[in-house]
Scaffold this motif. Structure first.
Motif, PDB file in Angstrom:
ATOM      1  N   ALA C 414      42.887  38.247  42.106  1.00 28.93           N
ATOM      2  CA  ALA C 414      41.569  38.312  42.563  1.00 28.93           C
ATOM      3  C   ALA C 414      40.626  37.439  41.789  1.00 28.93           C
ATOM      4  O   ALA C 414      39.497  37.009  42.590  1.00 28.93           O
ATOM      5  N   TRP C 415      40.703  37.062  40.379  1.00 27.29           N
ATOM      6  CA  TRP C 415      39.718  36.299  39.967  1.00 27.29           C
ATOM      7  C   TRP C 415      39.667  34.757  40.428  1.00 27.29           C
ATOM      8  O   TRP C 415      38.611  34.574  40.741  1.00 27.29           O
ATOM      9  N   PRO C 416      40.805  34.303  40.675  1.00 28.73           N
ATOM     10  CA  PRO C 416      40.539  32.838  41.436  1.00 28.73           C
ATOM     11  C   PRO C 416      39.888  33.039  42.762  1.00 28.73           C
ATOM     12  O   PRO C 416      39.044  32.034  43.186  1.00 28.73           O
ATOM     13  N   LEU C 417      40.128  34.164  43.524  1.00 30.20           N
ATOM     14  CA  LEU C 417      39.523  34.402  44.856  1.00 30.20           C
ATOM     15  C   LEU C 417      38.138  34.371  44.636  1.00 30.20           C
ATOM     16  O   LEU C 417      37.209  33.956  45.257  1.00 30.20           O
ATOM     17  N   ALA C 418      37.713  35.184  43.592  1.00 35.62           N
ATOM     18  CA  ALA C 418      36.163  35.493  43.434  1.00 35.62           C
ATOM     19  C   ALA C 418      35.613  34.260  43.069  1.00 35.62           C
ATOM     20  O   ALA C 418      34.457  34.026  43.323  1.00 35.62           O
ATOM     21  N   ILE C 419      36.303  33.603  41.932  1.00 32.88           N
ATOM     22  CA  ILE C 419      35.674  32.470  41.527  1.00 32.88           C
ATOM     23  C   ILE C 419      35.449  31.324  42.850  1.00 32.88           C
ATOM     24  O   ILE C 419      34.391  30.499  43.056  1.00 32.88           O
ATOM     25  N   ALA C 420      36.577  31.342  43.718  1.00 30.15           N
ATOM     26  CA  ALA C 420      36.385  30.514  44.905  1.00 30.15           C
ATOM     27  C   ALA C 420      35.309  30.962  45.702  1.00 30.15           C
ATOM     28  O   ALA C 420      34.748  30.044  46.316  1.00 30.15           O
ATOM     29  N   GLY C 547      30.508  32.432  38.839  1.00 25.81           N
ATOM     30  CA  GLY C 547      31.675  33.205  39.539  1.00 25.81           C
ATOM     31  C   GLY C 547      32.242  34.061  38.311  1.00 25.81           C
ATOM     32  O   GLY C 547      32.592  35.176  38.335  1.00 25.81           O
ATOM     33  N   ILE C 548      32.555  33.328  37.201  1.00 24.43           N
ATOM     34  CA  ILE C 548      33.505  33.561  36.440  1.00 24.43           C
ATOM     35  C   ILE C 548      32.735  34.622  35.468  1.00 24.43           C
ATOM     36  O   ILE C 548      33.172  35.955  35.173  1.00 24.43           O
ATOM     37  N   ALA C 549      31.279  34.421  35.312  1.00 23.66           N
ATOM     38  CA  ALA C 549      30.574  35.660  34.780  1.00 23.66           C
ATOM     39  C   ALA C 549      30.586  36.683  35.555  1.00 23.66           C
ATOM     40  O   ALA C 549      30.521  37.885  35.038  1.00 23.66           O
ATOM     41  N   GLY C 550      30.527  36.553  37.203  1.00 27.71           N
ATOM     42  CA  GLY C 550      30.264  37.861  37.860  1.00 27.71           C
ATOM     43  C   GLY C 550      31.484  38.578  37.713  1.00 27.71           C
ATOM     44  O   GLY C 550      31.746  40.001  37.659  1.00 27.71           O
ATOM     45  N   VAL C 551      32.850  37.728  37.745  1.00 28.23           N
ATOM     46  CA  VAL C 551      34.043  38.467  37.431  1.00 28.23           C
ATOM     47  C   VAL C 551      34.081  39.352  36.315  1.00 28.23           C
ATOM     48  O   VAL C 551      34.236  40.550  36.428  1.00 28.23           O
ATOM     49  N   LEU C 552      33.550  38.899  35.130  1.00 28.95           N
ATOM     50  CA  LEU C 552      33.397  39.446  33.823  1.00 28.95           C
ATOM     51  C   LEU C 552      32.446  40.760  33.940  1.00 28.95           C
ATOM     52  O   LEU C 552      32.838  41.789  33.584  1.00 28.95           O
ATOM     53  N   LEU C 553      31.404  40.480  34.787  1.00 26.74           N
ATOM     54  CA  LEU C 553      30.418  41.453  34.869  1.00 26.74           C
ATOM     55  C   LEU C 553      30.946  42.655  35.569  1.00 26.74           C
ATOM     56  O   LEU C 553      30.915  43.880  35.241  1.00 26.74           O
ATOM     57  N   ALA C 554      31.766  42.362  36.785  1.00 27.71           N
ATOM     58  CA  ALA C 554      32.296  43.565  37.780  1.00 27.71           C
ATOM     59  C   ALA C 554      33.258  44.233  36.636  1.00 27.71           C
ATOM     60  O   ALA C 554      33.154  45.514  36.627  1.00 27.71           O
ATOM     61  N   ASN C 555      34.041  43.552  35.925  1.00 24.31           N
ATOM     62  CA  ASN C 555      34.908  44.459  34.953  1.00 24.31           C
ATOM     63  C   ASN C 555      34.229  45.149  33.888  1.00 24.31           C
ATOM     64  O   ASN C 555      34.819  46.096  33.514  1.00 24.31           O
ATOM     65  N   SER C 556      33.193  44.622  33.432  1.00 24.56           N
ATOM     66  CA  SER C 556      32.761  45.386  32.267  1.00 24.56           C
ATOM     67  C   SER C 556      31.749  46.474  32.705  1.00 24.56           C
ATOM     68  O   SER C 556      31.887  47.492  31.791  1.00 24.56           O
ATOM     69  N   GLU C 557      30.969  46.390  33.861  1.00 23.76           N
ATOM     70  CA  GLU C 557      30.160  47.343  34.204  1.00 23.76           C
ATOM     71  C   GLU C 557      31.149  48.446  35.292  1.00 23.76           C
ATOM     72  O   GLU C 557      30.748  49.570  35.149  1.00 23.76           O
ATOM     73  N   LEU C 558      31.982  47.824  35.765  1.00 23.21           N
ATOM     74  CA  LEU C 558      32.724  48.739  36.827  1.00 23.21           C
ATOM     75  C   LEU C 558      31.707  49.249  38.052  1.00 23.21           C
ATOM     76  O   LEU C 558      32.190  50.415  38.667  1.00 23.21           O
ATOM     77  N   LEU C 559      30.946  48.576  38.011  1.00 22.47           N
ATOM     78  CA  LEU C 559      29.952  48.918  39.247  1.00 22.47           C
ATOM     79  C   LEU C 559      29.088  47.467  39.671  1.00 22.47           C
ATOM     80  O   LEU C 559      28.654  46.611  38.620  1.00 22.47           O
ATOM     81  N   VAL C 560      29.156  47.275  41.057  1.00 22.45           N
ATOM     82  CA  VAL C 560      28.109  46.094  41.522  1.00 22.45           C
ATOM     83  C   VAL C 560      27.200  46.714  42.378  1.00 22.45           C
ATOM     84  O   VAL C 560      27.493  47.516  42.920  1.00 22.45           O
TER      85      VAL C 560
END
Lengths: 253, 236, 639
Positions: C414-420, C547-560
């Motif tokens: 998921a993460w590489p896809l998200a960053i891509a 994108g990396i920041a976004g991935v972490l944000l999603a994981n930390s907040e569990l809500l986008v």
């Protein structure tokens, strides 16, 4: 003609109704200094800009080593080795003097899509840069931020950047403009030192410098080339004198 | 002497590079004064300093008896300085008529103020071009327009930076004839031009600038009697 | 479709077009002539609406209320010009953007304090109530017709003033050569103030007419502002004619698009249109033929160059950075020791935001590309993680053209896809935006981000406005991200890694060219470098970090949610970057810490924290130009 590295044929540039360059034909010899002189507004800078590819001529052709480069832009001609310096000095102010030159060396050396090694730590590039800096009299200022250089030093740096690109033809737009006498003298010395190795097209108002440096002098008036020849011929040429000075027997004010 | 404009040891720089070191000059009421010197010696910079377009770092500028050093340029314009700048700086997106009337004013309440008609009488060529955009003019027409535009604010001092540069000989004569006429009407004029004969012919006094310093000041006659001046400071 | 309906929609489009024009006309003149970006222009629209409602309640007269609304906005405009704008004409666009962003905080919060958070209803004045029969079967509300009429009249008057009067001549002359018009004795500053006030009054006029049509609420200014910016970019900065035609076109596209296009595309139709226009004509449809008199000023005045610092400074910097990182690494321990889980939450946020700021610093600080839409890339990364998770949870495969994905919670997938995806988004947006420069760049990045925001906000399977819940954190072999300290350590390591990689990057050949471009692009191009490619790649790299920041944000907040893509988010990232100091890399960490701590402290202290924060931001920009990291390091090198 033999040995012409850069030629202009029937170059014409119009801005609206104004003809800035009017059917100019000239040829620049390799490893020689060719000066363009003329009163303000005679179209020297416009001509230089067409040679450098910054402006596209309205008519006429420009040949570099026999190849038609009329349609090549500034960047394209730089890649071929036609480099210009600007009337308004343009260097990177936040960079050190050294970095300014290293970047130019690096550009000459190939594309910049390399993401790891700092070019200033690449021995080949650093050596090349130091070499150019010595040659342009900036050896002592390597690590100074370009933004704090004096006007004259900035012009020297500008020249260094151009030299770092190992140009085939160097187009210099008023390298002495705004310099004090001592600085102008130093710049003249510098340019004199380059004469044997580089092809230089020089636009300059400082006539002492022009007549000391130039192998050929071309005179522009109102966009037209009125004379071209060896410095002594130009100095002696009455028609040139009249045209350049305005009309009749008048000084340049 | 009651001078209209007086510069005393003015200094100025562009960023790092110092351009003016010691410029002193005077212009009296109704006088035409020439500013001479080779290119790059600081003539235009002097004009920019006088008209408030460049901050000075030392010395004083006195206009109409008041120190005006580093005053904003619009106040200097209001006090009666009219500038014909180098490169003319016509507003390209205004018509010729608009260029003339946009900033027109008669602040000193002159009894016979400059009007559109008077400017057109001075430069009949412009009347054919009134509706054209500033960008559509030839160099000569632009220069006439620039002079006319400066006159329309009814200045007490007209400053011309490169009065006839790059113009055809016929057009140069038109401009110089206009200057002659303006002078005869009592307008003080500070002029930069490379046309020495006209300068000496029409001008009263001159200042030579060399490397940011006033190196010589004197009348036309004095200039002519010192033939070495030309070679030293002005020739190629 | 029935003809009457169609005509009605055309009229609706026209009505929204003329309102856009009313707002855009003032803004484009201010931009074109004073070269000043006023993001708070939308606030005048809001002030107009609020003032009209309250004066109408007070006096009962619509006309008095209308007059009062325009006058109050004009006065507000004068105050803004006098207090802030005047000091900023000579400063970079970035400074202007930030200060006016601060003004928005102030205006919004003061409106909220005065009128409360509820939207106000603004009645249609009785004499404009009812509708007119234009054609058989076509009834059209009188009020909307009036709006169209007023807008067209104002357009005609404006055009008359600009093209026919002395004032207009001076305005046009000032736009082409400010210095010359001053030399002719014209007080250009006074003219500026006047224009500013006029622009504010026109925006208020639009606002007071918008009241009865839409609702009057805090934040109405921002929505319309973005549309207005699109209008100006499409029309060409400084062109009144351009603003008029662009406003009408945008109004029509927006209205008719909602009728004919699928809703997801309809909401972003105007942005697609803007992208197309910018691609063909990077300076807008009606850009003035005169060359721009002031080229866009980059942000370089605040750039601190780390590596040109003297050796002792450099080692001091290294110590400082090292200590900060150690301190950050101790946060989970401290949080456990103090038994204060909130501390860890806060600093997880700090670390994630530091990554966002770092990605922005890379483009803005080193590339001189002030992106005002960086939240778009963060949001893309975050949404990618959330969407992949949603598909695996709902057992519905994700169809991307020919590719079918089952969805996943696996971080390695998921993460590489998200960053891509974030990188791809940066490539798309950058490819268009980088054809422009300066102001157009700032505005087009803003508009593109807004496009994504609306896309995410339209009702869709991914939650639309409400956002998308994520059922669980991504899974990694050997590591349990469900454990917050673990996630924190991972985020911190990623931050450290990115800091290091960025540091190498900016000093590499690539980085040197990019930096040279920031300082003097013309020069670099003159040396034969195709600068566009370099800038684009830089933009993409920056997008990846975001994108990396976004991935972490999603994981930390569990809500986008769309808020993660909003321009307010982009703005706060930019503010953090400025706080820390642009072009410093590590300043991003300092900026994120400062901003989030300040936000936290102020919001603990007062509910209306923005009323304090706005002025702080303005003061900071006006006074401390080099950022906090710059202050820590002291003056840079010198000879």
């Amino acid at each position: 003609m033999t040995d012409a590295i850069l030629e202009a044929h029937g170059l014409t540039k119009r801005f609206g109704g104004l003809i800035a360059t009017d059917d100019v034909t000239l040829s620049i010899q390799e490893r020689a200094c060719h000066a363009l002189i003329g009163p303000n507004g005679a179209g020297k800078t416009t001509l230089l800009s067409q040679l450098s590819g910054e402006l596209r001529p309205s008519a006429g052709r420009i040949l570099f080593e026999g190849r038609d480069v009329t349609m090549a832009g500034l960047g394209g001609r730089a890649r071929l080795g036609i480099l210009r310096s600007f009337q308004i000095t343009s260097v990177c102010d936040d960079f050190s003097v050294f970095d300014n030159v290293v970047v130019a060396c690096q550009i000459k050396n190939g594309h910049g899509f390399r993401f790891w090694e700092a070019p200033r730590h690449v021995p080949a590039l650093a050596d090349a840069a130091r070499n150019v800096l010595e040659r342009t009299g900036l050896g002592d200022l390597t690590h100074v931020e370009a933004g704090v250089l004096s006007h004259g030093q900035r012009r020297q740096l500008e020249l260094a950047i151009a030299l770092a690109m190992q140009p085939r033809v160097l187009l210099l737009d008023e390298p002495m403009a705004g310099m004090g006498p001592a600085e102008a003298e130093r710049m003249t010395e510098l340019l004199a030192g380059l004469r044997a190795d580089y092809t230089v097209v020089l636009v300059e108002h400082d006539m002492d410098a022009v007549f000391r440096l130039a192998d050929t002098v071309s005179v522009l008036v109102g966009g037209r080339l009125v004379a071209s020849g060896r410095p002594e011929e130009i100095k002696a040429n009455d028609a040139v004198r009249d045209a350049y000075l305005g009309h009749e027997e008048e000084g340049v004010a | 002497m009651d001078s209209l404009l007086r510069l005393e040891a003015v200094q100025a720089s562009y960023g790092q590079s110092r351009i003016l070191f010691d410029i002193s000059l005077t212009i009296g009421t109704g006088e035409m004064v020439g500013l001479l010197g080779r290119n790059g010696m600081g003539k235009t910079t002097t004009v920019r300093a006088i008209t408030g377009q460049l901050a000075t770092t030392g010395g004083d500028i006195v206009f109409k008896g008041r120190s005006v050093r580093n005053l904003p340029s619009h106040l200097l314009g209001r006090m009666g300085m009219g500038l014909v700048p180098e490169g003319r700086r016509i507003f390209p997106n205004l018509t010729v008529r608009e260029n003339l009337v946009a900033a027109a004013a008669n602040r000193s309440g002159r009894s016979e103020p400059w009007t559109l008609d008077r400017v057109l009488a001075l430069f009949p060529r412009l009347s054919e071009r009134l509706g054209n955009w500033g960008s559509q003019l030839s160099g000569g027409e632009q220069q006439m327009l620039a002079v006319g535009r400066a006159l329309m604010i009814n200045p007490d001092l007209l400053i011309l930076d490169e009065a006839t540069e790059g113009l055809a000989p016929i057009v140069r004569d038109v401009i110089w004839n206009a200057l002659r006429q303006l002078k005869s009407e009592g307008l003080a004029i500070l002029v930069i031009d490379r046309n020495l004969r006209q300068m000496m012919d029409v001008g009263d006094r001159h200042h030579i600038i060399e490397k940011g310093r006033t190196v010589w000041s004197g009348s036309s006659a004095a200039f002519s009697s010192e033939p070495t001046l030309k070679g030293r400071f002005l020739s190629v | 479709m029935a003809l009457p309906l169609f005509i009605e929609q055309i009229l609706n489009g026209l009505q929204s077009g003329v309102m856009l024009f009313l707002i855009a006309s003032g803004l484009t003149l201010v931009l074109g002539i004073m070269n000043f970006v006023n993001l708070a222009h939308g606030s005048f629209y809001m002030i107009g609406a609020f003032a009209a409602v309250s004066f109408q309640l007070w006096t009962g007269s619509f006309f008095v209320a209308a007059m009062a609304a325009c006058i109050s906005a004009a006065l507000a405009g004068l105050v803004v010009e006098f207090v802030c704008a005047r000091r900023l004409y000579a400063r970079s666009h970035l400074d202007q953007v930030l200060v006016t962003f601060g003004l928005i905080y102030v205006f919004n919060e003061s409106m909220r304090m005065i009128f409360g958070p509820q939207p106000l209803a603004s009645p249609i004045p009785p004499f404009l109530n009812g509708s007119l029969t234009l054609l058989p079967g076509l009834q059209y509300p009188l009020f909307r017709l009036t709006v169209i009429g007023v807008g067209l009249v104002v357009a005609a008057v404006m055009s008359y003033i600009v093209m026919r009067t002395r004032l207009g001549m001076l305005i046009r002359a000032g736009a082409s050569d400010r210095g010359m018009i001053a030399v002719l004795g014209v007080n250009i500053r006074l003219l500026y103030s006047l224009l500013f006030a006029l622009g504010a009054a026109l925006a208020a006029l639009a606002g007071l007419m918008a009241g009865p049509l839409y609702s009057v609420n805090v934040g109405m200014g921002e929505n319309i502002l973005i549309m207005t910016l699109v209008v100006i970019v499409v029309g060409g900065i400084g062109s009144l004619k351009g603003a008029f035609y662009a406003a009408i076109i945008i109004g029509l596209i927006d209205t008719l698009g909602r009728l004919f296009l699928p809703s997801a595309i309809a909401t972003i139709a105007i942005y697609i249109f803007m992208a197309a226009v910018l691609f063909v004509r990077p300076r807008g449809l009606f850009a003035s033929s005169a060359p721009p008199q002031v080229e866009a000023r980059a942000s370089d005045d605040r750039v601190t160059i780390l590596w040109s610092l003297s050796k002792s400074r450099r080692s001091m910097t290294a110590w400082f950075v090292g200590l900060c990182m150690v301190a950050l690494a101790l946060v989970p321990t401290l949080s456990a020791w103090l038994d204060d889980p909130f501390l860890l939450r806060l600093f997880l946020r700090v670390v994630i935001f530091a990554l966002m700021v770092l990605s922005l610093d890379l483009v803005a600080g080193f590339g001189g590309l002030v992106s005002f839409g960086h939240a778009a890339f963060v949001g893309t990364g975050a949404y990618a993680v959330a969407i992949l998770g949603w598909h695996v949870d709902h057992g519905e495969p994700l169809l991307l053209g020919p590719i079918v994905l089952a969805g996943t919670h696996d971080a390695l997938l998921a993460w590489p896809l998200a960053i891509a995806s974030a990188a791809a988004m940066a490539l798309l947006i950058g490819a268009v935006a980088l054809r422009t420069s300066g102001l157009y760049f700032i505005m087009s990045t803003l508009a593109f981000a807004q496009m994504l925001f609306y896309l995410a906000s339209t009702p869709n399977i991914y939650g639309g406005e409400d956002g998308l819940q994520i059922s669980q954190r991504s899974t990694l072999p050997f590591v349990d991200l469900g454990d917050r300290p673990t996630l924190y350590y991972l985020a911190l390591s990623l931050l450290a890694l990115c800091l290091f990689l960025c540091w190498r990057l900016i000093n590499s050949r690539f980085g040197m060219i990019v930096q040279a471009c920031r300082q003097n692009e013309r020069r670099v191009r003159a040396l034969g470098v195709r600068t566009y490619l370099y800038k684009l790649l830089l933009f993409v790299i920056s997008g990846m970090i975001a994108g990396i920041a976004g991935v972490l944000l999603a994981n930390s907040e569990l809500l986008v949610s769309p808020a993660d893509l909003s321009w307010a988010r982009s703005g706060s990232i930019l503010i953090m970057a400025i706080f820390g100091g642009l072009g410093t890399l590590f300043g991003s960490v300092i900026g994120a810490v400062t901003y989030l701590m300040l936000e936290f402290t102020l919001s603990e202290w007062t509910h209306h924290w923005q009323i304090v924060f706005g002025p702080l931001l303005i003061l900071f920009v006006l006074l401390a130009r080099r950022g906090l990291f710059g202050l820590v390091l002291g003056r840079g090198s010198g000879s």
